[in-house]
Write a protein that holds these residues in place. Structure first.
Motif, short mmCIF file in Angstrom:
data_model
loop_
_atom_site.label_atom_id
_atom_site.label_comp_id
_atom_site.label_asym_id
_atom_site.label_seq_id
_atom_site.Cartn_x
_atom_site.Cartn_y
_atom_site.Cartn_z
N ALA A 531 -29.75 -39.54 73.71
CA ALA A 531 -28.99 -40.39 74.64
C ALA A 531 -27.78 -40.99 73.96
CB ALA A 531 -29.90 -41.50 75.18
N LEU A 532 -27.98 -41.51 72.76
CA LEU A 532 -26.87 -42.15 72.04
C LEU A 532 -25.78 -41.13 71.73
CD1 LEU A 532 -25.87 -44.80 70.87
CD2 LEU A 532 -27.02 -44.23 68.72
N LYS A 533 -26.16 -39.92 71.30
CA LYS A 533 -25.16 -38.89 70.99
C LYS A 533 -24.38 -38.49 72.23
CE LYS A 533 -27.95 -36.98 67.22
NZ LYS A 533 -28.84 -35.87 66.80
N ASP A 534 -25.09 -38.24 73.32
CA ASP A 534 -24.41 -37.83 74.56
C ASP A 534 -23.48 -38.91 75.08
OD1 ASP A 534 -25.80 -35.47 74.42
OD2 ASP A 534 -27.26 -35.99 75.97
N LEU A 535 -23.94 -40.15 75.04
CA LEU A 535 -23.13 -41.26 75.55
C LEU A 535 -21.91 -41.49 74.68
CD1 LEU A 535 -26.09 -43.63 76.46
CD2 LEU A 535 -24.47 -42.64 78.09
N ALA A 536 -22.06 -41.34 73.36
CA ALA A 536 -20.92 -41.51 72.46
C ALA A 536 -19.85 -40.46 72.74
CB ALA A 536 -21.39 -41.42 71.01
N ARG A 537 -20.28 -39.21 73.02
CA ARG A 537 -19.31 -38.16 73.36
C ARG A 537 -18.63 -38.46 74.68
NH1 ARG A 537 -23.25 -34.47 71.27
NH2 ARG A 537 -24.08 -34.18 73.38
N ALA A 538 -19.38 -39.06 75.61
CA ALA A 538 -18.83 -39.31 76.96
C ALA A 538 -17.79 -40.43 76.97
CB ALA A 538 -19.96 -39.66 77.92
N ARG A 539 -17.78 -41.27 75.93
CA ARG A 539 -16.84 -42.41 75.91
C ARG A 539 -15.41 -41.95 76.08
NH1 ARG A 539 -15.74 -44.69 71.74
NH2 ARG A 539 -15.17 -46.73 72.57
N SER A 540 -15.02 -40.89 75.38
CA SER A 540 -13.63 -40.44 75.40
C SER A 540 -13.26 -39.74 76.71
CB SER A 540 -13.37 -39.48 74.23
OG SER A 540 -14.24 -38.36 74.31
N ALA A 541 -14.25 -39.34 77.47
CA ALA A 541 -13.99 -38.61 78.71
C ALA A 541 -14.09 -39.48 79.95
CB ALA A 541 -14.95 -37.43 78.83
N THR A 542 -14.36 -40.77 79.77
CA THR A 542 -14.51 -41.67 80.92
C THR A 542 -13.57 -42.85 80.78
OG1 THR A 542 -16.32 -42.82 79.78
CG2 THR A 542 -16.93 -41.08 81.32
N GLU A 543 -13.38 -43.54 81.90
CA GLU A 543 -12.56 -44.75 81.89
C GLU A 543 -12.99 -45.63 83.06
OE1 GLU A 543 -8.73 -42.97 84.36
OE2 GLU A 543 -8.61 -43.14 82.18
N ALA A 577 -13.33 -52.37 79.49
CA ALA A 577 -13.10 -51.14 80.26
C ALA A 577 -12.79 -51.41 81.73
CB ALA A 577 -14.32 -50.22 80.14
N ALA A 578 -13.38 -52.46 82.29
CA ALA A 578 -13.17 -52.76 83.72
C ALA A 578 -13.03 -54.26 83.89
CB ALA A 578 -14.32 -52.21 84.55
N PRO A 579 -11.95 -54.86 83.38
CA PRO A 579 -11.84 -56.32 83.36
C PRO A 579 -11.68 -56.96 84.73
CG PRO A 579 -9.78 -55.30 82.66
CD PRO A 579 -10.78 -54.20 82.78
#
Length: 746
Positions: A531-543, A577-579
Motif C-alpha cells: 500500500a505504501l509503495k503504490d500510494l507513494a508512486r501515485a503522489r506524482s500522478a494526482t493533484e 493539496a486541497a486548501p
C-alpha cells in the motif's frame, strides 16, 4: 459522503438533451382547448386529497404536475403537496438549514400560480415556516422576498400579530423607496427588482400586477432617457445608464416572464403587445408565446421554456446578464417546462428540466418519479442514464442535508428506473452504482442488514472493488474473517481498483489490519508495504482532491509502521493539496485531531482544532473535533485554553443531535443524558463511545474498555468513534513497527 460527480451528471444531461428534442417532437400531437390535451395520459400514483404523507410525496408531486390548470384535481393536489412542503420548510428552518429551507419555500411557491394560494394550502406548519422565512429574508436584506413572506404570513397570523406584520411591511416599502439610488432609473430599477422578487415567492394576482406595473414603469423611464439622449444628447451617470440598458434589453422578457411564471401565455402576450414595447421586444419571444396559445402542446411550451433562457448578445458569444431578474426567468422557464411535461410526460427534455429543478427546490425525491415515464417510454440508454444520474444527485442532496429518510424515499421512487436500467445494456451511471450508493448510505446510517442487501444487489449487477471493499468491511464486522479476506483479494483484481491507487490503498490497508488483528504480524506487513509503495508512486500522478486522499492514506500506513512524524508530514501535505476544499480539509483535520486524541497529544489536537476553526469547517465536523480536545483536557487534568469551549457553546443550542453532542462536551448534560437522547443506530453508537470515555476519565478503566468493545460491535461501522475505539483498545498492537520501506517520500 457519496455524491455523483457534477461533471458526470453534466455529461449525461448533455448527451440526453441532444436526443430529447427528436424524441419529444415525434411524440407530440395536436393541442385542443386552452390548455391542450396530453398525448400521454399519465396514470396517477396517488389519490387527490388535501393531505399528503412523506411516503406519498414523490408520486403526489408527479401527479400534481400532470393535473390540468384550473381543475378541481389540481386544487386538491396542490393543497396536499404545498402543505407537506411547508412542513419541511419549517423543519429545515428549525434544524438551522436555512439555505435549504429557503430553496424549499421557493419550490413550494413555484408550484402555485397567481390566485391559487389559499390559507389552507399553507398547512399546519405554514405559520412557523413563514415566520422563520420573514426573519431570514429581513436578515439578508432581501426586501422583495421579505415582503412576500410577510404578506403571506399576514393571511394566517393570529389577529394580535397583524399590526406588527403591517409595521414590517411599511418599513420594507420605505426602505425600498429610499435606498434605490440617487437617480430616476436606479429608483425605478430597485422598485422593479423588489416587486419581481416578491412575485417569485408570493403567487398572488396582486403581487403579479404590482410587478408588471413596476416593470412597465421601469421600461417607460428607460425609453424616456433614451429619447432625451437622442434628441438633446442628455448625459446621465454610469449607474443610471446601466439601469436604463437593463430595462431596454431585458424588460420585455421580464414582463412576459411574470405571466409565464404562472403558465399564463395569454397574459404574457397581452403584456408584450403594449405599444411602447414593440420595438424593443424580441420577435422570437412573441412568436413562441403566440404559438403556444394557438397550439398548446408539449413542443410549443418547450420552445417557450428555452426562449426564457438569457439570449446571447448580438455579435458576441456571451449571454445577456439579467442580473437581479435571472431568478424570475429560471422560475418562468420551470413553469413552461412543467406545462410541456403535463402535455407529454414521456418527453425527456421537459422531464429532465423539471426533475433537476425539483432537486434544487428541496423536493428531490420527486425527481425519479417525474422522469420515470420518459425512461420507460423511450428505452434509450441515454434517457435511462439520465434518470439514474438525477436519482443519484437527489440522493446526494438529501444526504448532505442529513435527511436519510429522504434518501430512502428517493431510492424507492427510482425503482421503475432501476427496473428499466436492468433491461438495458451499457447504461451510465449503471444501476449497480445506485444500489452501491444506497448501500454505502445505509452503512453510514448504521442499518447494516439493509446495507448488505443493497451491496449484494450491486455486486450481482456489476462487481467493483469499491463495493467488494464495503462488503468485506461488513463481513469483518460480523466476524466472518475468511469471507472478508476473500472479498478483499477479489477486490484487488477489479478493474476500478487498477485505475484508482487510493482505492487499492484502502483495500490493502484493511487487508493488513485484519491480518494483524488475527495475530499474524509477519503476513500483515506485505499488504501494508505494498500500500505504501503504490500510494507513494501515485503522489506524482494526482493533484487536488485525489492527492489529499492519497496523502491521508499514506499517513495511515506510516502510523501503522510507527513512523508518527512522517505520518504528520503526509497530513500536512494533504492540507496543502486541497486548501480550499472544505470536505477534504475536514477529512484531513479529523485525521489529525483523531490520531492526536488516541496518542494523548493535547497540543496536536488543539492545533488541529485551531486549523479547523480557521478553515471555517461545518458544525457537523468541528463540534466533534472540539469534543475530542475537551475530553483530552479532562483526561489530562489540564485547564482549557478556551478553543474547544467556544465551539461547543456556540453549537449547544442546535436542535439537532449535533447540539446534544455539543451540550455533552460543554458539560451541560452528562453521558447518561446523551445516551437517553440518542435515537438512531449511529447516535446510539456515538453516545456509547462518549459514555465509555467518560468512564475512562473517571478512572473506571475496565468499564471503559467493556463499553468500547460494545462500540466495536455496534452498527455504527462508518463512524470515526468506532475507528477511535479500535485504536484505543489495540494500543501499541495497532503498530507493526519498522523498518519503514524506502519509497521516496519527501
Amino acid at each position: 459522503m457519496i455524491r455523483p460527480s457534477q461533471a458526470v451528471l453534466h455529461a449525461v444531461l448533455q448527451g440526453v438533451l441532444l436526443a430529447a428534442v427528436a424524441f419529444s417532437t415525434a411524440a407530440c400531437g395536436s393541442g385542443h382547448g386552452r390548455f391542450g390535451t396530453p398525448v400521454h395520459s399519465a396514470e396517477r400514483a396517488t389519490v387527490a386529497g388535501n393531505e399528503v404523507s412523506d411516503d406519498a410525496f414523490a408520486g403526489a408531486v408527479r401527479d400534481l404536475l400532470a393535473s390540468e390548470p384550473g381543475s378541481k384535481e389540481r386544487a386538491l393536489r396542490l393543497q396536499g403537496v404545498v402543505s407537506r412542503q411547508m412542513t419541511r420548510v419549517s423543519d429545515r428552518f428549525k434544524s438551522k438549514d436555512r439555505d435549504r429551507a429557503v430553496n424549499s419555500l421557493s419550490g413550494a411557491m413555484a408550484l402555485v400560480h397567481a390566485g391559487e394560494l389559499t390559507p389552507e394550502m399553507l398547512g399546519p406548519h405554514g405559520y412557523t415556516a413563514l415566520r422563520a422565512a420573514s426573519d431570514e429574508f429581513a436578515r439578508r436584506g432581501d426586501e422583495g422576498r421579505a415582503r412576500a413572506s410577510y404578506e403571506m404570513l399576514s393571511r394566517i397570523a393570529p389577529p394580535q400579530e397583524r399590526a406588527d406584520i403591517k409595521g414590517h411591511l411599511d418599513a420594507i416599502s420605505t426602505w425600498t423607496r429610499d435606498t434605490g439610488g440617487g437617480g430616476v432609473m436606479q429608483t425605478a430599477g430597485a422598485l422593479e427588482a423588489a416587486a419581481v422578487t416578491r412575485h417569485l415567492l408570493e403567487p398572488s394576482k396582486e403581487a403579479r400586477d404590482d410587478a408588471a406595473a413596476k416593470t412597465l414603469d421601469f421600461i417607460d423611464k428607460a425609453l424616456a432617457v433614451r429619447a432625451a439622449r437622442r434628441a438633446r444628447n442628455t448625459q446621465i451617470s454610469r449607474e443610471e445608464g446601466m439601469e436604463a440598458v437593463r430595462a431596454l434589453e431585458t424588460g420585455p422578457t421580464v414582463l412576459a416572464a411574470l405571466y409565464l411564471r404562472n403558465a399564463d401565455a395569454p397574459g404574457a402576450l397581452k403584456a408584450l403587445e403594449t405599444p411602447s414595447l414593440r420595438e424593443i421586444t424580441r420577435p422570437e419571444l412573441v412568436k413562441a408565446v403566440e404559438a403556444v396559445i394557438e397550439k398548446p402542446d408539449s413542443d410549443k411550451w418547450l420552445d417557450v421554456a428555452r426562449m426564457l433562457r438569457p439570449p446571447p448578445r448580438q455579435g458576441r458569444g456571451e449571454e445577456e446578464d439579467f442580473g437581479r431578474d435571472s431568478d424570475l426567468l429560471r422560475i418562468a422557464s420551470f413553469a413552461a417546462a412543467a406545462e410541456a411535461y403535463r402535455l407529454d410526460s414521456t418527453s425527456p427534455e421537459p422531464a429532465a428540466f423539471v426533475s433537476a429543478m425539483l432537486i434544487d427546490f428541496g423536493m428531490g425525491e420527486a425527481a425519479p418519479a417525474v422522469v420515470a415515464d420518459a425512461v420507460k417510454a423511450q428505452k434509450d440508454p441515454r434517457i435511462v442514464g439520465l434518470g439514474l444520474a438525477l436519482t443519484m444527485q437527489a440522493m446526494g442532496m438529501a444526504l448532505e442535508a442529513e435527511e436519510a429518510d429522504g434518501v430512502r424515499r428517493t431510492f424507492n421512487a427510482a425503482q421503475p428506473i432501476l427496473a428499466a436500467a436492468d433491461a438495458v445494456k451499457k447504461v451510465q451511471p449503471s444501476p449497480a452504482k445506485v444500489y452501491a450508493m444506497m448501500g454505502e448510505i445505509e452503512i453510514r446510517e448504521g442499518r447494516l442488514a439493509e446495507a448488505r442487501k443493497l451491496l449484494d444487489a450491486a455486486v450481482a449487477r456489476e462487481k467493483t472493488g469499491a463495493t467488494l471493499l464495503s462488503l468485506a468491511r461488513l463481513d469483518y464486522h460480523d466476524g466472518q474473517v475468511k469471507n472478508a479476506l476473500d472479498r478483499l483479494r477479489e477486490a484487488l483484481a477489479s478493474e476500478d481498483v487498477a485505475k484508482d491507487a487510493a482505492l487499492r490503498g484502502e483495500i490493502l490497508l484493511l487487508q493488513s489490519d485484519i491480518t494483524r488483528e488475527q495475530g499474524d504480524m509477519g503476513a500483515a506487513r506485505k499488504p501494508l508495504a505494498d500500500a505504501l509503495k503504490d500510494l507513494a508512486r501515485a503522489r506524482s500522478a494526482t493533484e487536488g482532491d485525489d492527492r489529499a486522499r492519497v496523502e491521508r492514506l499514506i499517513a495511515r500506513a506510516l502510523d501503522r509502521f510507527g513512523a508518527g512524524p512522517s505520518a504528520l508530514k503526509a497530513l500536512e501535505r494533504a492540507l496543502e493539496a486541497a486548501p480550499r476544499d472544505k470536505r477534504q480539509s475536514a477529512a484531513t483535520i479529523g485525521q489529525i485531531v483523531g490520531r492526536a486524541f488516541v496518542k494523548g497529544d493535547l497540543a496536536g489536537a488543539r492545533d488541529g482544532l485551531v486549523r479547523g476553526v480557521a478553515a471555517e469547517l461545518g458544525r457537523e465536523d468541528i463540534v466533534y473535533y472540539a469534543l475530542w480536545v475537551k475530553l483530552l483536557e479532562r483526561q489530562m487534568r489540564v485547564p482549557s485554553d478556551g478553543s474547544a469551549d467556544r465551539v461547543l457553546l456556540q453549537a449547544a443550542d442546535d436542535p439537532r443531535w449535533i447540539g446534544k453532542v455539543a451540550q455533552f462536551g460543554a458539560g451541560k448534560v452528562n453521558s447518561a443524558d446523551l445516551v437517553a437522547a440518542a435515537r438512531t443506530p449511529t447516535q446510539k453508537t456515538e453516545a456509547l463511545f462518549y459514555s465509555a470515555m467518560d468512564r475512562k476519565i473517571s478512572g473506571d478503566a475496565k468499564g471503559a474498555d467493556d463499553a468500547l468493545k460494545q462500540v466495536l460491535g455496534s452498527p455504527g461501522l462508518d463512524l470515526m468513534e468506532v475507528a477511535l475505539a479500535r485504536e484505543i483498545l489495540s494500543g501499541t498492537r495497532a503498530q507493526l513497527g519498522g523498518p519503514v520501506p524506502e519509497v521516496g517520500l519527501p
